[in-house]
Design an enzyme around this catalytic site. Sequence first.
Site, mmCIF file in Angstrom:
data_model
loop_
_atom_site.group_PDB
_atom_site.id
_atom_site.type_symbol
_atom_site.label_atom_id
_atom_site.label_comp_id
_atom_site.label_asym_id
_atom_site.label_seq_id
_atom_site.Cartn_x
_atom_site.Cartn_y
_atom_site.Cartn_z
ATOM 1 N N LYS A 1 0.850 -1.191 0.000
ATOM 2 C CA LYS A 1 0.000 0.000 0.000
ATOM 3 C C LYS A 1 0.888 1.244 0.000
ATOM 4 O O LYS A 1 2.104 1.168 0.200
ATOM 5 C CB LYS A 1 -0.907 -0.009 1.228
ATOM 6 C CG LYS A 1 -0.169 0.024 2.560
ATOM 7 C CD LYS A 1 -1.125 -0.050 3.728
ATOM 8 C CE LYS A 1 -0.350 -0.048 5.050
ATOM 9 N NZ LYS A 1 -1.246 -0.064 6.227
ATOM 10 N N ARG B 1 -9.104 0.492 16.696
ATOM 11 C CA ARG B 1 -9.092 1.335 15.507
ATOM 12 C C ARG B 1 -10.225 0.861 14.610
ATOM 13 O O ARG B 1 -11.262 1.485 14.552
ATOM 14 C CB ARG B 1 -7.713 1.258 14.826
ATOM 15 C CG ARG B 1 -7.503 2.274 13.735
ATOM 16 C CD ARG B 1 -6.082 2.215 13.190
ATOM 17 N NE ARG B 1 -5.754 0.909 12.598
ATOM 18 C CZ ARG B 1 -4.588 0.635 12.022
ATOM 19 N NH1 ARG B 1 -3.635 1.558 11.986
ATOM 20 N NH2 ARG B 1 -4.364 -0.559 11.504
ATOM 21 N N TYR C 1 15.954 29.641 7.878
ATOM 22 C CA TYR C 1 14.797 30.322 8.441
ATOM 23 C C TYR C 1 14.863 30.355 9.960
ATOM 24 O O TYR C 1 15.141 29.340 10.604
ATOM 25 C CB TYR C 1 13.502 29.619 8.022
ATOM 26 C CG TYR C 1 13.102 29.863 6.590
ATOM 27 C CD1 TYR C 1 12.768 31.142 6.152
ATOM 28 C CD2 TYR C 1 13.042 28.811 5.683
ATOM 29 C CE1 TYR C 1 12.382 31.363 4.830
ATOM 30 C CE2 TYR C 1 12.662 29.025 4.363
ATOM 31 C CZ TYR C 1 12.334 30.305 3.947
ATOM 32 O OH TYR C 1 11.966 30.525 2.647
ATOM 33 N N MET D 1 11.578 24.377 1.953
ATOM 34 C CA MET D 1 10.734 23.640 1.013
ATOM 35 C C MET D 1 11.546 22.816 0.017
ATOM 36 O O MET D 1 11.202 21.670 -0.283
ATOM 37 C CB MET D 1 9.803 24.597 0.269
ATOM 38 C CG MET D 1 8.880 23.893 -0.708
ATOM 39 S SD MET D 1 7.716 24.995 -1.540
ATOM 40 C CE MET D 1 6.537 25.304 -0.223
#
Length: 367
Positions: A35, A131, A255, A303
């Site tokens: 998956k 769950r 940053y 980013m």
Amino acid sequence: MPRPLVARIDLAAIRHNYRYAKQLAPASRAVAVIKANAYGHGAVAVARTLAAEADAFGVACAEEAMELRESGIDNPILLMEGVFEPAELALAERHRLTPVVHSPEQLLWLLQARPGRPLSCWLKMDTGMHRVGLAPRAFQEAYRCLRACPHVADIVLMSHLARADELAHPGTTDQLAVFDAHVRDMDSPQSLANSAAIMGWTAARRQWLRPGIMLYGATPLPADHPASAPLRRGMCLESALIAIRELDAGAAVGYGGRFVCSTPTRVGVVSIGYADGYPRHARDGTPVAVKGRRTRIIGRVSMDMLTVDLTPVPDARVGDPVQLWGDRVDPNEVAAASDTIAYQLFAGLSRRVRLIHQDADADADAS
């Protein structure tokens, strides 16, 4: 020239890890869990490399299953979240998909279906993870209904273990006891073992295994556990230095100026960032390897770029290779330094990361 960021996928290693899972329980069959694009490794390529020996593949949903079918994969496919509406059962019938039944709604949909041929399913019990899954008594009633239903074929009984990676915790023993107490009179195969349980809990190895993260070479157990040693790394995430800066003591990097140089520091800029899936919250000191030598991230991940300390690599130049994780940097180390897990590192890679699939065994056979 393309961006230097690539993930090199070792298909021979993934095949080795699948075989290792089966070696731990030779009498069991195994669902290769692919998956989430095979945890970022490329579902179609991984399925093709395992197709000759995988007993089944596990995906989250029908969309993932159809990608495999459309690429020619013919192995049984387990829908691990089941179907999301009754109409999907027709798709499951047409494409030979096996749904998990984990809720009263899914049970009713299957019982009310009118397929042209009997459908197999996996029936899931909630033994303590809370769950998805039917409560034990509801599970027993569901099993009786499914066995009596003329259009239901084979049934596999399953549950999911919440703390199998914690080998000293009693939770797994408790879950196994709940499961066993409520399936005692049921004549159907069972599946309990995820990767951690395959590697660490002999009692959880039943007729079907579900290896996931271990297929890709990341251990869910401590790295020094004996069962971790045979795993082979499935992915090497690589980029390159695209700039080098010479900074004075007191200069801040990135940053927010999180990292401040305490001495004159040579800083390398690497072409990868959080838009590629590298964790933004990686701390100063998170390991990387430049030209095969380990060093550390300094400054906040942005980013498209991150910055590294080149002090241990004084001969580094623009264009030199940088490994974010692989044989030099354990992905579990990166995960720990980012308050996450290797599963998220792999599955979180974005489509900007080129996958390069390599198969040393196939190359050797061809030579």
